[in-house]
Enzyme design. Structure first.
Site, PDB file in Angstrom:
ATOM      1  N   GLY A  11     -48.133  -9.338   3.434  1.00 37.22           N
ATOM      2  CA  GLY A  11     -48.457  -8.591   4.644  1.00 37.22           C
ATOM      3  C   GLY A  11     -48.754  -9.525   5.796  1.00 37.22           C
ATOM      4  O   GLY A  11     -49.244 -10.649   5.590  1.00 37.22           O
ATOM      5  N   GLY A  16     -53.543  -8.865   8.337  1.00 40.09           N
ATOM      6  CA  GLY A  16     -52.824  -9.848   7.512  1.00 40.09           C
ATOM      7  C   GLY A  16     -52.769 -11.203   8.205  1.00 40.09           C
ATOM      8  O   GLY A  16     -52.914 -12.261   7.575  1.00 40.09           O
ATOM      9  N   ALA A 155     -59.988  -6.985  12.964  1.00 43.93           N
ATOM     10  CA  ALA A 155     -59.215  -8.219  12.818  1.00 43.93           C
ATOM     11  C   ALA A 155     -59.295  -9.141  14.034  1.00 43.93           C
ATOM     12  O   ALA A 155     -59.451 -10.361  13.890  1.00 43.93           O
ATOM     13  CB  ALA A 155     -57.761  -7.864  12.514  1.00 43.93           C
ATOM     14  N   LYS A 206     -63.998   5.824   5.406  1.00 44.56           N
ATOM     15  CA  LYS A 206     -64.588   5.602   6.741  1.00 44.56           C
ATOM     16  C   LYS A 206     -63.542   5.787   7.840  1.00 44.56           C
ATOM     17  O   LYS A 206     -63.892   6.078   8.991  1.00 44.56           O
ATOM     18  CB  LYS A 206     -65.281   4.237   6.807  1.00 44.56           C
ATOM     19  CG  LYS A 206     -64.378   3.009   6.621  1.00 44.56           C
ATOM     20  CD  LYS A 206     -63.754   2.490   7.879  1.00 44.56           C
ATOM     21  CE  LYS A 206     -62.654   1.489   7.593  1.00 44.56           C
ATOM     22  NZ  LYS A 206     -61.934   1.039   8.784  1.00 44.56           N
ATOM     23  N   ASN A 272     -58.357   3.708  14.751  1.00 43.86           N
ATOM     24  CA  ASN A 272     -58.435   5.146  14.447  1.00 43.86           C
ATOM     25  C   ASN A 272     -59.237   5.870  15.526  1.00 43.86           C
ATOM     26  O   ASN A 272     -58.867   6.945  15.990  1.00 43.86           O
ATOM     27  CB  ASN A 272     -59.093   5.349  13.074  1.00 43.86           C
ATOM     28  CG  ASN A 272     -58.150   4.972  11.942  1.00 43.86           C
ATOM     29  OD1 ASN A 272     -57.171   5.653  11.696  1.00 43.86           O
ATOM     30  ND2 ASN A 272     -58.443   3.862  11.263  1.00 43.86           N
ATOM     31  N   LYS A 298     -50.456   0.136  12.422  1.00 43.00           N
ATOM     32  CA  LYS A 298     -50.411   1.454  11.783  1.00 43.00           C
ATOM     33  C   LYS A 298     -51.796   2.073  11.650  1.00 43.00           C
ATOM     34  O   LYS A 298     -52.760   1.389  11.300  1.00 43.00           O
ATOM     35  CB  LYS A 298     -49.809   1.328  10.372  1.00 43.00           C
ATOM     36  CG  LYS A 298     -48.401   0.759  10.352  1.00 43.00           C
ATOM     37  CD  LYS A 298     -47.404   1.775  10.878  1.00 43.00           C
ATOM     38  CE  LYS A 298     -46.009   1.168  10.971  1.00 43.00           C
ATOM     39  NZ  LYS A 298     -45.119   1.880  11.862  1.00 43.00           N
ATOM     40  N   GLN A 300     -54.417   4.425   9.627  1.00 44.79           N
ATOM     41  CA  GLN A 300     -54.625   4.802   8.230  1.00 44.79           C
ATOM     42  C   GLN A 300     -55.430   6.097   8.111  1.00 44.79           C
ATOM     43  O   GLN A 300     -55.307   6.839   7.154  1.00 44.79           O
ATOM     44  CB  GLN A 300     -55.370   3.679   7.491  1.00 44.79           C
ATOM     45  CG  GLN A 300     -54.665   2.332   7.563  1.00 44.79           C
ATOM     46  CD  GLN A 300     -53.520   2.187   6.585  1.00 44.79           C
ATOM     47  OE1 GLN A 300     -53.640   1.646   5.506  1.00 44.79           O
ATOM     48  NE2 GLN A 300     -52.363   2.693   6.997  1.00 44.79           N
TER      49      GLN A 300
HETATM   50  N1  LIG Z   1     -56.505  -4.480  11.600  1.00 47.00           N
HETATM   51  C1  LIG Z   1     -57.753  -4.467  11.199  1.00 47.00           C
HETATM   52  O1  LIG Z   1     -58.697  -4.665  11.995  1.00 47.00           O
HETATM   53  C2  LIG Z   1     -58.066  -4.256   9.753  1.00 47.00           C
HETATM   54  C3  LIG Z   1     -57.170  -3.658   8.890  1.00 47.00           C
HETATM   55  N2  LIG Z   1     -57.487  -3.469   7.578  1.00 47.00           N
HETATM   56  C4  LIG Z   1     -56.562  -2.827   6.639  1.00 47.00           C
HETATM   57  O2  LIG Z   1     -55.580  -3.776   6.247  1.00 47.00           O
HETATM   58  C5  LIG Z   1     -54.345  -3.093   5.941  1.00 47.00           C
HETATM   59  C6  LIG Z   1     -53.223  -3.746   6.721  1.00 47.00           C
HETATM   60  O3  LIG Z   1     -53.516  -3.621   8.094  1.00 47.00           O
HETATM   61  P1  LIG Z   1     -52.930  -4.598   9.224  1.00 47.00           P
HETATM   62  O4  LIG Z   1     -52.680  -5.959   8.717  1.00 47.00           O
HETATM   63  O5  LIG Z   1     -53.850  -4.432  10.394  1.00 47.00           O
HETATM   64  O6  LIG Z   1     -51.505  -3.956   9.528  1.00 47.00           O
HETATM   65  P2  LIG Z   1     -50.980  -3.301  10.903  1.00 47.00           P
HETATM   66  O7  LIG Z   1     -51.665  -2.036  11.189  1.00 47.00           O
HETATM   67  O8  LIG Z   1     -50.965  -4.357  11.946  1.00 47.00           O
HETATM   68  O9  LIG Z   1     -49.505  -2.826  10.448  1.00 47.00           O
HETATM   69  C7  LIG Z   1     -48.362  -3.445  10.776  1.00 47.00           C
HETATM   70  C8  LIG Z   1     -47.778  -4.125   9.572  1.00 47.00           C
HETATM   71  O10 LIG Z   1     -46.979  -3.209   8.824  1.00 47.00           O
HETATM   72  C9  LIG Z   1     -45.725  -3.833   8.572  1.00 47.00           C
HETATM   73  N3  LIG Z   1     -44.673  -2.856   8.356  1.00 47.00           N
HETATM   74  C10 LIG Z   1     -44.128  -2.005   9.245  1.00 47.00           C
HETATM   75  N4  LIG Z   1     -43.154  -1.294   8.651  1.00 47.00           N
HETATM   76  C11 LIG Z   1     -43.118  -1.696   7.350  1.00 47.00           C
HETATM   77  C12 LIG Z   1     -42.336  -1.314   6.223  1.00 47.00           C
HETATM   78  N5  LIG Z   1     -41.402  -0.343   6.310  1.00 47.00           N
HETATM   79  N6  LIG Z   1     -42.577  -1.924   5.047  1.00 47.00           N
HETATM   80  C13 LIG Z   1     -43.548  -2.874   4.940  1.00 47.00           C
HETATM   81  N7  LIG Z   1     -44.305  -3.282   5.967  1.00 47.00           N
HETATM   82  C14 LIG Z   1     -44.079  -2.680   7.159  1.00 47.00           C
HETATM   83  C15 LIG Z   1     -45.485  -4.651   9.805  1.00 47.00           C
HETATM   84  O11 LIG Z   1     -44.553  -5.628   9.561  1.00 47.00           O
HETATM   85  C16 LIG Z   1     -46.855  -5.245  10.031  1.00 47.00           C
HETATM   86  O12 LIG Z   1     -47.037  -6.397   9.236  1.00 47.00           O
HETATM   87  C17 LIG Z   1     -54.578  -1.614   6.297  1.00 47.00           C
HETATM   88  O13 LIG Z   1     -54.857  -0.873   5.131  1.00 47.00           O
HETATM   89  C18 LIG Z   1     -55.789  -1.646   7.212  1.00 47.00           C
HETATM   90  O14 LIG Z   1     -56.577  -0.455   7.138  1.00 47.00           O
HETATM   91  C19 LIG Z   1     -58.667  -3.894   7.078  1.00 47.00           C
HETATM   92  C20 LIG Z   1     -59.591  -4.527   7.880  1.00 47.00           C
HETATM   93  C21 LIG Z   1     -59.358  -4.736   9.286  1.00 47.00           C
HETATM   94  O1  LIG Z   2     -61.020  -1.486   9.044  1.00 50.30           O
HETATM   95  C1  LIG Z   2     -61.208  -1.856  10.180  1.00 50.30           C
HETATM   96  C2  LIG Z   2     -62.420  -2.611  10.588  1.00 50.30           C
HETATM   97  O2  LIG Z   2     -63.188  -3.008   9.497  1.00 50.30           O
HETATM   98  C3  LIG Z   2     -60.226  -1.534  11.245  1.00 50.30           C
HETATM   99  O3  LIG Z   2     -60.247  -0.172  11.491  1.00 50.30           O
HETATM  100  P1  LIG Z   2     -59.046   0.503  12.295  1.00 50.30           P
HETATM  101  O4  LIG Z   2     -57.889   0.592  11.344  1.00 50.30           O
HETATM  102  O5  LIG Z   2     -59.558   1.845  12.735  1.00 50.30           O
HETATM  103  O6  LIG Z   2     -58.770  -0.408  13.454  1.00 50.30           O
END
Ligand SMILES: NC(=O)C1=CN([C@@H]2O[C@H](COP(=O)(O)OP(=O)(O)OC[C@H]3O[C@@H](n4cnc5c(N)ncnc54)[C@H](O)[C@@H]3O)[C@@H](O)[C@H]2O)C=CC1
Ligand SMILES: O=C(CO)COP(=O)(O)O
Length: 344
Positions: A11, A16, A155, A206, A272, A298, A300
């Site tokens: 990811g 990521g 992030a 959450k 969100n 994306k 969630q």
């Molecule tokens: N962004 C944040 O602040 C935080 C996110 N998370 C969690 O981490 C997880 C990943 O979130 P992010 O890294 O922020 O992702 P993101 O929300 O930035 O999503 C985009 C990612 O999805 C990928 N993508 C798009 N279409 C795709 C497909 N068809 N197949 C596979 N990948 C595809 C993109 O290449 C990109 O890497 C989620 O479950 C999120 O809730 C957890 C803590 C913090």
């Molecule tokens: O999980 C997160 C912070 O800990 C990020 O939340 P959001 O997906 O709502 O940005």
């Protein structure tokens, strides 16, 4: 001397990329335990006519998902998931939850025999038949143990090295401590607990509460209203855990970073919240706002609200979770956002 751990990140979105920065610096720092090179699977896409993987490997920046933050040079972006994970002994899953199945299926048979995984995914596999944690899904498909990491970790703030905490939930403390070495830094402080179920439940649920908090912001309600939504949401998260997972969820877990702290930060600074606020202010559909406001990132929470609702409907229990139910009805059934303070 035991073999060095080979780390792969699956990811490369907003989280990521931020976590790749931490992992890359930690593998270089703990050279007695980890191979320095970290392979990162990147879902290939074009940015200004160039492959995103080429941009990451030459400019050491994920210009689409974490602009302006330098990535360590030992993080190597790879578009082929099999090449990225071949022989890996530690695998970090950090993709939006809707994509995990297809990716795991491709990885089957390619990891090291002693491989262990950790899921940073915030979401649940919920269907009318039941709920499954993503750590369980990953374990089931790849036949490896899987821990979970979740916390109050927006992030962009982590990437700027602003102090925060995070929680690793594991079944084996030995594996938990290996992962602690991979993630812990002075600005990203890790606690390891033996409650992988509670850590993941908090991380998924959450997000539904944060959608409710965003409605409240969009309506111009103040801090007291949001605090009430956060409190009622926390109660429903705990009730959901106790009702459907029993003693495997510990009450203390809700006081870790993955619990109350993540709820607070997401309800104030998360995506969100932001999209739900815009939903009230503009009246546009959620999917359109996700595209317009998040530049490929994306949501969630709305998907999880739908999955939780399907699960509760099948058990005739929607009335017992009024906040989750109201968020669902506002997003999917055209119910007025004002109901966020009436029906909960
Ligand atoms: N962004 C944040 O602040 C935080 C996110 N998370 C969690 O981490 C997880 C990943 O979130 P992010 O890294 O922020 O992702 P993101 O929300 O930035 O999503 C985009 C990612 O999805 C990928 N993508 C798009 N279409 C795709 C497909 N068809 N197949 C596979 N990948 C595809 C993109 O290449 C990109 O890497 C989620 O479950 C999120 O809730 C957890 C803590 C913090
Ligand atoms: O999980 C997160 C912070 O800990 C990020 O939340 P959001 O997906 O709502 O940005």
């Amino acid at each position: 001397m035991p073999a060095l751990e080979k780390v792969t990140i699956i990811g490369s979105g907003n989280w990521g990329s931020a976590i790749a920065k931490i992992i890359g610096s930690n593998t270089a720092r703990h050279s007695e335990q980890f191979e320095s090179t970290v392979r990162q699977w990147v879902f290939e896409e074009q940015v200004d006519g160039q492959n995103l993987t080429d941009i990451i490997n030459t400019q050491h920046e994920n210009v689409k998902y974490l602009k302006g933050v330098a990535l360590p040079h030992n993080v190597v972006a790879i578009p082929d998931v099999i090449k990225a994970c071949e022989g890996a002994s530690l695998v970090v899953f950090v993709v939006p939850h809707q994509f995990i199945h297809g990716i795991c299926e491709k990885m089957k048979g390619h990891l090291a025999p002693n491989a262990r995984a950790i899921s940073l995914i915030k979401g649940l596999e919920i269907t009318s038949e039941g709920t499954r944690l993503f750590s369980e899904e990953i374990s089931r498909i790849l036949d490896i143990p899987c821990a979970a990491l979740s916390g109050a970790n927006i992030a962009n703030e982590v990437a700027l090295e602003k102090f925060c905490e995070s929680t690793i939930g594991c079944q084996s403390m030995e594996d938990g401590l290996v992962f602690k070495n991979l993630f812990d830094t002075p600005y990203f402080r890790i606690a390891v607990i033996e409650d992988h179920v509670g850590v993941q439940l908090c991380g998924a649920l959450k997000n539904v509460v944060a959608v409710g908090a965003g409605f409240s912001d969009g309506l111009g309600y103040g801090s007291n209203t949001k605090a009430a939504i956060i409190r009622l949401g926390l109660m429903e998260m705990r009730k959901f855990g106790q009702t459907f997972f029993g003693d495997s969820v510990k009450t203390e877990t809700f006081f870790e970073s993955c619990g109350a702290a993540d709820l607070i930060t997401t309800c104030n600074g998360g995506r969100n919240r932001k999209v739900a606020e815009a939903f009230v202010l503009t009246g546009k559909p959620i999917a359109q706002l996700e595209t317009e406001l998040l530049n490929g990132q994306k949501l969630q929470g709305t998907l999880t609200a739908q999955e939780v609702n399907e699960f509760l409907v099948a058990r005739k229990m929607t009335q017992e979770f009024p906040l989750f139910n109201t968020v669902y009805r506002i997003v999917y059934e055209g119910v007025s956002p004002e109901m966020i303070t009436v029906d909960i």
